[in-house]
Design a protein around this motif. Sequence first.
Motif, PDB file in Angstrom:
ATOM      1  N   ARG A  47       0.812  -1.220   0.000  1.00  8.24           N
ATOM      2  CA  ARG A  47       0.000   0.000   0.000  1.00  8.24           C
ATOM      3  C   ARG A  47       0.844   1.269   0.000  1.00  8.24           C
ATOM      4  O   ARG A  47       0.508   2.241  -0.645  1.00  8.24           O
ATOM      5  CB  ARG A  47      -0.918   0.016   1.216  1.00  8.24           C
ATOM      6  N   PHE A  48       1.928   1.266   0.764  1.00  9.19           N
ATOM      7  CA  PHE A  48       2.794   2.434   0.841  1.00  9.19           C
ATOM      8  C   PHE A  48       3.427   2.727  -0.529  1.00  9.19           C
ATOM      9  O   PHE A  48       3.471   3.872  -0.965  1.00  9.19           O
ATOM     10  CB  PHE A  48       3.883   2.182   1.889  1.00  9.19           C
ATOM     11  N   THR A  49       3.857   1.685  -1.208  1.00  9.71           N
ATOM     12  CA  THR A  49       4.454   1.848  -2.532  1.00  9.71           C
ATOM     13  C   THR A  49       3.417   2.289  -3.548  1.00  9.71           C
ATOM     14  O   THR A  49       3.708   3.123  -4.417  1.00  9.71           O
ATOM     15  CB  THR A  49       5.100   0.524  -2.981  1.00  9.71           C
ATOM     16  N   VAL A  50       2.205   1.768  -3.448  1.00  7.22           N
ATOM     17  CA  VAL A  50       1.124   2.193  -4.348  1.00  7.22           C
ATOM     18  C   VAL A  50       0.865   3.682  -4.184  1.00  7.22           C
ATOM     19  O   VAL A  50       0.717   4.418  -5.164  1.00  7.22           O
ATOM     20  CB  VAL A  50      -0.173   1.387  -4.077  1.00  7.22           C
ATOM     21  N   MET A  51       0.860   4.126  -2.940  1.00  8.79           N
ATOM     22  CA  MET A  51       0.576   5.534  -2.692  1.00  8.79           C
ATOM     23  C   MET A  51       1.658   6.426  -3.294  1.00  8.79           C
ATOM     24  O   MET A  51       1.353   7.403  -3.970  1.00  8.79           O
ATOM     25  CB  MET A  51       0.451   5.798  -1.191  1.00  8.79           C
ATOM     26  N   PHE A  52       2.929   6.090  -3.069  1.00  7.71           N
ATOM     27  CA  PHE A  52       3.999   6.978  -3.504  1.00  7.71           C
ATOM     28  C   PHE A  52       4.433   6.766  -4.952  1.00  7.71           C
ATOM     29  O   PHE A  52       4.994   7.678  -5.559  1.00  7.71           O
ATOM     30  CB  PHE A  52       5.202   6.874  -2.571  1.00  7.71           C
ATOM     31  N   ARG A  53       4.188   5.600  -5.526  1.00  5.80           N
ATOM     32  CA  ARG A  53       4.601   5.361  -6.903  1.00  5.80           C
ATOM     33  C   ARG A  53       3.489   5.591  -7.926  1.00  5.80           C
ATOM     34  O   ARG A  53       3.765   5.851  -9.085  1.00  5.80           O
ATOM     35  CB  ARG A  53       5.094   3.911  -7.059  1.00  5.80           C
ATOM     36  N   ILE A  54       2.216   5.492  -7.485  1.00  4.28           N
ATOM     37  CA  ILE A  54       1.104   5.623  -8.420  1.00  4.28           C
ATOM     38  C   ILE A  54       0.264   6.862  -8.115  1.00  4.28           C
ATOM     39  O   ILE A  54       0.056   7.714  -8.974  1.00  4.28           O
ATOM     40  CB  ILE A  54       0.221   4.357  -8.405  1.00  4.28           C
ATOM     41  N   LEU A  55      -0.226   6.976  -6.882  1.00  7.67           N
ATOM     42  CA  LEU A  55      -1.159   8.058  -6.572  1.00  7.67           C
ATOM     43  C   LEU A  55      -0.501   9.436  -6.498  1.00  7.67           C
ATOM     44  O   LEU A  55      -1.049  10.402  -7.018  1.00  7.67           O
ATOM     45  CB  LEU A  55      -1.890   7.754  -5.264  1.00  7.67           C
ATOM     46  N   VAL A  56       0.635   9.546  -5.854  1.00 12.08           N
ATOM     47  CA  VAL A  56       1.263  10.859  -5.708  1.00 12.08           C
ATOM     48  C   VAL A  56       1.653  11.464  -7.057  1.00 12.08           C
ATOM     49  O   VAL A  56       1.387  12.640  -7.288  1.00 12.08           O
ATOM     50  CB  VAL A  56       2.460  10.801  -4.730  1.00 12.08           C
ATOM     51  N   PRO A  57       2.259  10.720  -7.985  1.00 13.63           N
ATOM     52  CA  PRO A  57       2.541  11.340  -9.295  1.00 13.63           C
ATOM     53  C   PRO A  57       1.287  11.783 -10.051  1.00 13.63           C
ATOM     54  O   PRO A  57       1.299  12.818 -10.720  1.00 13.63           O
ATOM     55  CB  PRO A  57       3.270  10.246 -10.069  1.00 13.63           C
ATOM     56  N   ILE A  58       0.206  11.032  -9.920  1.00 16.62           N
ATOM     57  CA  ILE A  58      -1.036  11.416 -10.590  1.00 16.62           C
ATOM     58  C   ILE A  58      -1.628  12.665  -9.940  1.00 16.62           C
ATOM     59  O   ILE A  58      -2.143  13.556 -10.622  1.00 16.62           O
ATOM     60  CB  ILE A  58      -2.053  10.251 -10.554  1.00 16.62           C
ATOM     61  N   LEU A  59      -1.540  12.751  -8.633  1.00 13.29           N
ATOM     62  CA  LEU A  59      -2.175  13.841  -7.887  1.00 13.29           C
ATOM     63  C   LEU A  59      -1.227  14.996  -7.579  1.00 13.29           C
ATOM     64  O   LEU A  59      -1.595  15.902  -6.838  1.00 13.29           O
ATOM     65  CB  LEU A  59      -2.744  13.293  -6.581  1.00 13.29           C
ATOM     66  N   ARG A  60      -0.025  14.980  -8.130  1.00 10.95           N
ATOM     67  CA  ARG A  60       0.970  16.007  -7.809  1.00 10.95           C
ATOM     68  C   ARG A  60       0.455  17.423  -8.040  1.00 10.95           C
ATOM     69  O   ARG A  60       0.640  18.314  -7.212  1.00 10.95           O
ATOM     70  CB  ARG A  60       2.228  15.774  -8.637  1.00 10.95           C
TER      71      ARG A  60
END
Length: 79
Positions: A47-60
Amino acid sequence: PVYGTIGAIMLAQVLVNTVFGTRVISAALIQVHPDLARAAMLGGVGRFTVMFRILVPILRTQIFNGWLLVFARAMRDVG
């Protein structure tokens, strides 16, 4: 000794303006389809990797917009 210090003023501004930042981020999260996270988790990613590798770049951009909104409101009130 805390009353009227810059730390107390900053804390008050963060607490008051958190609502506006939360609205921006929650609206952005609604637009991201949950299948992105599910697909990554099925691939074995945590989950931590999903958040920082997928969600954060999309929501930057939305994260920056939320920060800018909160900062602008805080500067207006501090002045």
